[in-house]
Enzyme design. Structure first.
Site, PDB file in Angstrom:
ATOM      1  N   TRP A 170       1.068  -1.335   0.014  1.00 46.30           N
ATOM      2  CA  TRP A 170      -0.186   0.170   0.092  1.00 46.30           C
ATOM      3  C   TRP A 170       1.073   1.381   0.026  1.00 46.30           C
ATOM      4  O   TRP A 170       2.062   1.403   0.752  1.00 46.30           O
ATOM      5  CB  TRP A 170      -0.838   0.120   1.203  1.00 46.30           C
ATOM      6  CG  TRP A 170      -1.863   1.149   1.266  1.00 46.30           C
ATOM      7  CD1 TRP A 170      -3.207   1.583   0.495  1.00 46.30           C
ATOM      8  CD2 TRP A 170      -1.479   2.531   2.339  1.00 46.30           C
ATOM      9  NE1 TRP A 170      -3.436   2.640   0.850  1.00 46.30           N
ATOM     10  CE2 TRP A 170      -2.354   3.671   1.981  1.00 46.30           C
ATOM     11  CE3 TRP A 170      -0.005   2.773   2.856  1.00 46.30           C
ATOM     12  CZ2 TRP A 170      -2.515   4.358   2.329  1.00 46.30           C
ATOM     13  CZ3 TRP A 170      -0.953   4.595   4.286  1.00 46.30           C
ATOM     14  CH2 TRP A 170      -1.632   4.645   3.702  1.00 46.30           C
ATOM     15  N   TRP A 182     -15.074   4.800  -6.648  1.00 46.83           N
ATOM     16  CA  TRP A 182     -15.390   3.856  -6.372  1.00 46.83           C
ATOM     17  C   TRP A 182     -14.205   2.475  -5.351  1.00 46.83           C
ATOM     18  O   TRP A 182     -12.944   2.137  -6.376  1.00 46.83           O
ATOM     19  CB  TRP A 182     -16.206   2.636  -7.520  1.00 46.83           C
ATOM     20  CG  TRP A 182     -16.236   1.413  -6.876  1.00 46.83           C
ATOM     21  CD1 TRP A 182     -15.997  -0.187  -6.295  1.00 46.83           C
ATOM     22  CD2 TRP A 182     -17.838   0.721  -7.094  1.00 46.83           C
ATOM     23  NE1 TRP A 182     -16.617  -0.760  -6.289  1.00 46.83           N
ATOM     24  CE2 TRP A 182     -18.513  -0.499  -5.967  1.00 46.83           C
ATOM     25  CE3 TRP A 182     -19.220   1.407  -7.699  1.00 46.83           C
ATOM     26  CZ2 TRP A 182     -19.131  -1.245  -6.491  1.00 46.83           C
ATOM     27  CZ3 TRP A 182     -20.091   0.849  -7.410  1.00 46.83           C
ATOM     28  CH2 TRP A 182     -20.379  -0.733  -6.815  1.00 46.83           C
ATOM     29  N   ASP A 183     -14.050   2.939  -4.084  1.00 47.96           N
ATOM     30  CA  ASP A 183     -13.852   2.245  -3.439  1.00 47.96           C
ATOM     31  C   ASP A 183     -13.663   1.108  -2.651  1.00 47.96           C
ATOM     32  O   ASP A 183     -14.793   0.830  -2.840  1.00 47.96           O
ATOM     33  CB  ASP A 183     -13.440   3.194  -2.430  1.00 47.96           C
ATOM     34  CG  ASP A 183     -11.430   3.561  -1.948  1.00 47.96           C
ATOM     35  OD1 ASP A 183     -11.331   3.114  -2.395  1.00 47.96           O
ATOM     36  OD2 ASP A 183     -11.231   4.734  -1.504  1.00 47.96           O
ATOM     37  N   MET A 184     -12.514   0.410  -2.320  1.00 50.56           N
ATOM     38  CA  MET A 184     -12.761  -1.199  -1.532  1.00 50.56           C
ATOM     39  C   MET A 184     -11.283  -1.071  -0.654  1.00 50.56           C
ATOM     40  O   MET A 184     -10.023  -1.158  -1.271  1.00 50.56           O
ATOM     41  CB  MET A 184     -12.285  -1.901  -2.439  1.00 50.56           C
ATOM     42  CG  MET A 184     -12.062  -3.254  -1.508  1.00 50.56           C
ATOM     43  SD  MET A 184     -11.560  -4.949  -2.838  1.00 50.56           S
ATOM     44  CE  MET A 184     -10.039  -4.203  -2.363  1.00 50.56           C
ATOM     45  N   ASN A 185     -11.176  -0.562   0.805  1.00 51.26           N
ATOM     46  CA  ASN A 185     -10.173   0.378   1.457  1.00 51.26           C
ATOM     47  C   ASN A 185      -9.857  -1.240   2.785  1.00 51.26           C
ATOM     48  O   ASN A 185      -9.102  -1.381   3.210  1.00 51.26           O
ATOM     49  CB  ASN A 185     -10.758   0.549   2.323  1.00 51.26           C
ATOM     50  CG  ASN A 185     -10.504   1.752   1.980  1.00 51.26           C
ATOM     51  OD1 ASN A 185      -9.321   3.071   1.282  1.00 51.26           O
ATOM     52  ND2 ASN A 185     -11.364   2.869   1.457  1.00 51.26           N
ATOM     53  N   ASP A 210     -15.539  13.306  -1.660  1.00 53.79           N
ATOM     54  CA  ASP A 210     -15.159  11.925  -1.020  1.00 53.79           C
ATOM     55  C   ASP A 210     -15.396  11.629   0.745  1.00 53.79           C
ATOM     56  O   ASP A 210     -16.860  12.064   0.702  1.00 53.79           O
ATOM     57  CB  ASP A 210     -13.888  12.092  -0.719  1.00 53.79           C
ATOM     58  CG  ASP A 210     -13.369  11.231  -1.065  1.00 53.79           C
ATOM     59  OD1 ASP A 210     -12.368  10.237   0.177  1.00 53.79           O
ATOM     60  OD2 ASP A 210     -12.004  10.876  -2.569  1.00 53.79           O
ATOM     61  N   ASP A 211     -15.215  10.518   0.718  1.00 53.70           N
ATOM     62  CA  ASP A 211     -15.926   9.501   1.838  1.00 53.70           C
ATOM     63  C   ASP A 211     -16.425  11.168   3.154  1.00 53.70           C
ATOM     64  O   ASP A 211     -15.930  12.416   3.422  1.00 53.70           O
ATOM     65  CB  ASP A 211     -14.421   9.294   2.704  1.00 53.70           C
ATOM     66  CG  ASP A 211     -15.705   8.410   3.929  1.00 53.70           C
ATOM     67  OD1 ASP A 211     -16.244   7.888   4.192  1.00 53.70           O
ATOM     68  OD2 ASP A 211     -14.414   7.817   4.184  1.00 53.70           O
ATOM     69  N   ASP A 264      -2.757   5.817  -3.733  1.00 56.45           N
ATOM     70  CA  ASP A 264      -3.073   6.340  -1.911  1.00 56.45           C
ATOM     71  C   ASP A 264      -1.754   7.941  -1.549  1.00 56.45           C
ATOM     72  O   ASP A 264      -1.351   8.363  -1.310  1.00 56.45           O
ATOM     73  CB  ASP A 264      -3.849   6.397  -0.799  1.00 56.45           C
ATOM     74  CG  ASP A 264      -4.810   5.535  -0.855  1.00 56.45           C
ATOM     75  OD1 ASP A 264      -5.227   6.013  -1.455  1.00 56.45           O
ATOM     76  OD2 ASP A 264      -5.379   4.193  -0.104  1.00 56.45           O
ATOM     77  N   ARG A 300      -9.464  -1.418   9.356  1.00 58.75           N
ATOM     78  CA  ARG A 300     -10.117  -0.070   8.719  1.00 58.75           C
ATOM     79  C   ARG A 300     -11.418   0.300   9.496  1.00 58.75           C
ATOM     80  O   ARG A 300     -12.441   0.902   8.781  1.00 58.75           O
ATOM     81  CB  ARG A 300      -9.657   0.570   7.206  1.00 58.75           C
ATOM     82  CG  ARG A 300     -10.059   2.499   6.772  1.00 58.75           C
ATOM     83  CD  ARG A 300      -9.874   2.597   5.966  1.00 58.75           C
ATOM     84  NE  ARG A 300      -9.977   4.359   5.689  1.00 58.75           N
ATOM     85  CZ  ARG A 300     -11.351   4.621   5.217  1.00 58.75           C
ATOM     86  NH1 ARG A 300     -12.030   4.024   4.710  1.00 58.75           N
ATOM     87  NH2 ARG A 300     -10.861   5.952   5.021  1.00 58.75           N
TER      88      ARG A 300
END
Length: 739
Positions: free
Chosen positions: A195, A476-479, A365-366, A547, A442
């Protein structure tokens, strides 16, 4: 082009510059005779006859000196006299694991067909060849489908398994592509990292034994990208033979190279077999994801340009794909500007500054939904937080649009927070092992999208927002990756199907949403580049590269990513200094230069900038609008990628315009800068060279620029960048010096 030599039972797959030759031996075993530079001769069958024999190997079919282990078997199975790692393995009801595939026939046709439920490289001008293999005892049929993309110098391969008449079977291993070489002199090149350090080039010499690049994470992953290349010793950016595979898939994968005891090399790629199995009842079929196979005889640069052209023309879909597609906007994303701490007033202040500085899309964003003021809650509850937004999401979007910006929105639909209404209503929807405490990453869990009901919830949740709010861009996120591999919706003997069913569920969700909202630009993200793969690019023609927004770190991340993926697919942002990860101070000019390697965006508090910084950002956005189509659709030449310097050239498709960028990472005392030699130009043409930031130009011969190069400044400080614009002149000017 596909040449079928009926009498020799040989199949010659031909692209503009390469050949792949496959052959059915008299025994019915398929072998791979050749893959490399284009060959015009079709007399290949003698290659198999002339193979020399080694000792102490098992015989085959009772034929003297027929030792299968010595041959480059195209799709080798387990349990036969070939004792190397197989491309596939099936388990039958009686407990046996042996499959004996022999050539059964072939089919040839024009045009590529979409794989069922899977992303696919597609074009009407592709030719396809199906080679059908069959096991006479079990009736199992395996069809190898090759797609030949002649103009793009690429070949694809996928595999279909059909259960015949022998009861239920379990697929325990199924590679999408396999090719064997009668040689072992190769370096393996992979893209590795972590990451915030994705896609760094890793090169090592292979030796007898196995080398493997793989992911067990349920995603292609930050640590390994589903790409692997074999390069002959001495192959570099612009010379030498390279053979590469890239899997069109977004889940766990493996790519392996095995060198046997007789100096032969087997190269394979497909779904990761450790965590995979799939049950097939009588008459059922299973289709593998496809692998893209590219050979370059002119080094890594030509390999990359083949991948880029193929993916731009034949993989990316929707309104933003192709040269005639919509222009991708310059973004302002509020994440690093505000994180979770924002209100309507702050967002509109950012939007006002973004308009003045030439940006085109505002991305929220978030933090806009549920009770989301930190990463501790609300994932899964896709309902606007009106109190925080100062009204509805629609009202905010309309206010931003009235300022002249389009509106974008962040989602993380595959995840759920334990502190959410969704989880309280449906705890069984999270991937988990009954009786064991779920582990958080997270502060979130992964939704089990192998289940259609969960898929439908995600589709309806996102659809409810997109059909009521004028969103033109979705991030489209995936954390987090999958742990506690278990589904409440699958039977005990299906649990190893979870990983693939998850990805099939994801593809169904994306198929539905991107089909309904064809005018929305979807950008994929998985904690940055954790799912930067061709599978996601089929649905989302842009992916957030990392990121890590530090420009110096991004140099190697983006260089490595460019080995396979076209610049038009890479999201790249300018962020604040000191950088929030590295604490590095980098000049704003250099940050902009690096972010122009892909789709330019900004991710910093525009309201806190000084006038000189704003002036520089406005210059960058106006300059990028002039050159972005060169970046998106031109040819990339990596000029320097080692040591203390990085340089790259983007050249338009017709060669008439180019952009050159150079960064020296660290300043050194008492050194004289060398000249920067260019590539890909017409040696007989003249080019006007304009130094960005200076009001002067010169006209120079293409041969001069490629053999002598551009004059570089002596850097004054670390992380200094330089940039030039090239334009081909119809005729030379009398004076070649500054105007």
């Amino acid at each position: 082009m596909i040449r079928v030599l009926e009498q020799e039972r040989t199949f010659h797959l031909v692209t503009a510059h390469t050949s792949m030759v496959l052959h059915a031996m008299p025994s019915g075993h398929l072998v791979s005779l050749y893959w490399g530079g284009r060959i015009e001769d079709d007399a290949f069958s003698r290659i198999a006859k002339d193979m020399k024999k080694a000792s102490y190997l098992s015989g085959t079919d009772g034929i003297r000196d027929f030792r299968l282990e010595q041959y480059p078997v195209l799709y080798p199975s387990w349990g036969n006299p070939d004792l190397r790692k197989p491309a596939f393995q099936f388990s039958y009801e009686d407990g046996s694991q042996m499959t004996d595939l022999r050539f059964f026939g072939y089919r040839q046709y024009q045009g590529k067909k979409k794989l069922e439920g899977l992303p696919t490289v597609l074009h009407d001008n592709a030719e396809c060849l199906e080679l059908i293999l069959k096991d006479s005892l079990t009736g199992v049929k395996v069809t190898l489908t090759f797609g030949v993309f002649e103009a793009w110098d690429a070949i694809t391969q996928s595999v279909r398994v059909t259960n015949g008449n022998h009861g239920d079977i379990q697929i325990q291993r199924l590679m999408s592509g396999c090719f064997s070489f009668l040689d072992d002199q190769f370096d393996a090149i992979s893209l590795n990292g972590a990451w915030a350090r994705e896609c760094h080039e890793n090169r090592q010499k292979i030796r007898q034994g196995s080398f493997c690049v793989e992911s067990l994470r349920g995603a292609s992953g930050h640590g390994q990208n589903p790409f692997l290349a074999l390069a002959e010793p001495g192959a570099e950016e612009d010379k030498g033979n390279v053979w590469a595979m890239n899997l069109v898939y977004s889940g766990s994968f493996e790519a392996s190279v095995e060198v046997d005891m007789h100096q032969n090399t087997r190269f394979m790629m497909g779904i990761q077999s450790f965590s995979f199995s799939w049950g097939l009842k009588k008459g059922e079929s299973f289709v593998s994801p496809e692998v893209v196979m590219i050979h370059s005889g002119e080094g890594l640069g030509a390999m990359s340009r083949s991948f880029h052209r193929l993916y731009r023309d034949c993989l990316l879909q929707g309104a933003y794909a192709g040269r005639t597609g919509r222009k991708r906007p310059i973004l302002i994303n509020n994440w690093e500007a505000t994180y979770f701490d924002f209100d309507k007033k702050k967002l509109l202040e950012l939007a006002d500054e973004a308009v003045k500085l030439g940006m085109e899309c505002f991305v929220l964003d978030d933090g806009w939904f549920g009770k989301r003021n930190s990463d501790e809650n609300s994932l899964g509850d896709w309902t606007e937080n009106r109190e925080k937004l100062g009204g509805s999401l629609l009202e905010l979007a309309e206010e931003i649009r009235r300022r002249g910006l389009s509106f974008g929105l962040w989602f993380e639909p595959e995840m759920v927070s334990p502190d959410s209404d969704l989880y309280r209503s449906h705890p069984e929807w999270a991937i988990q092992v009954p009786g064991r405490s779920p582990q958080l990453a997270r502060n979130q869990l992964v939704l089990d999208i192998s289940c259609k009901e969960v898929q439908d919830y995600i589709i309806e949740s996102v659809d409810r927002i997109l059909k009521t709010v004028p969103v033109s861009y979705v991030k489209w996120d995936m954390n987090r990756n999958i742990t506690e591999w278990n589904s409440c919706f699958l039977q005990r003997d299906q649990q190893k199907e979870l990983g693939h069913r998850y990805i099939l569920g994801l593809y169904r969700i994306l198929e539905e949403l991107t089909g309904r909202y064809k005018d929305v630009l979807f950008e994929g993200c998985a904690g940055g580049g954790g799912r930067f793969d061709p599978g996601m690019l089929f649905y989302m023609p842009q992916i957030w590269t990392s990121d890590d927004t530090d420009a110096v770190e991004r140099l190697d991340i983006q260089f490595g990513t460019s080995y396979v993926y076209p610049p038009v697919a890479m999201g790249c942002h300018v962020s604040a200094c000191p950088n929030h990860m590295t604490e590095r101070l980098t000049p704003l000019f250099t940050r902009g230069l690096v972010a122009m390697q892909g789709n330019l965006g900004y991710e910093l508090d525009l309201t806190s900038l000084g006038e000189e910084e704003k002036k520089e950002i406005h210059r960058q956005t106006e300059f990028y609008k002039q050159i972005r189509e060169i970046i998106w659709y031109g040819e990339l030449y990596r000029l320097k990628k080692e040591g203390n310097e990085r340089a790259f050239l983007y050249l338009s498709e017709d060669g008439s315009r180019g952009v050159v960028s150079f960064v020296q990472i660290l300043a050194k005392a008492n050194t004289v800068p060398k000249r920067l030699k260019l590539k890909g130009l017409d040696p007989k043409a003249f080019y006007r060279v304009e130094r960005v930031g200076e009001d002067k130009s010169m006209v120079v011969h293409g041969s001069f620029l490629m053999n002598l190069g551009l004059d570089l400044d002596r850097p004054k400080g670390d992380f200094q960048g330089q940039q030039w614009l090239l334009s081909r002149e119809e005729k030379p000017y009398a004076c070649h010096t500054g105007e």
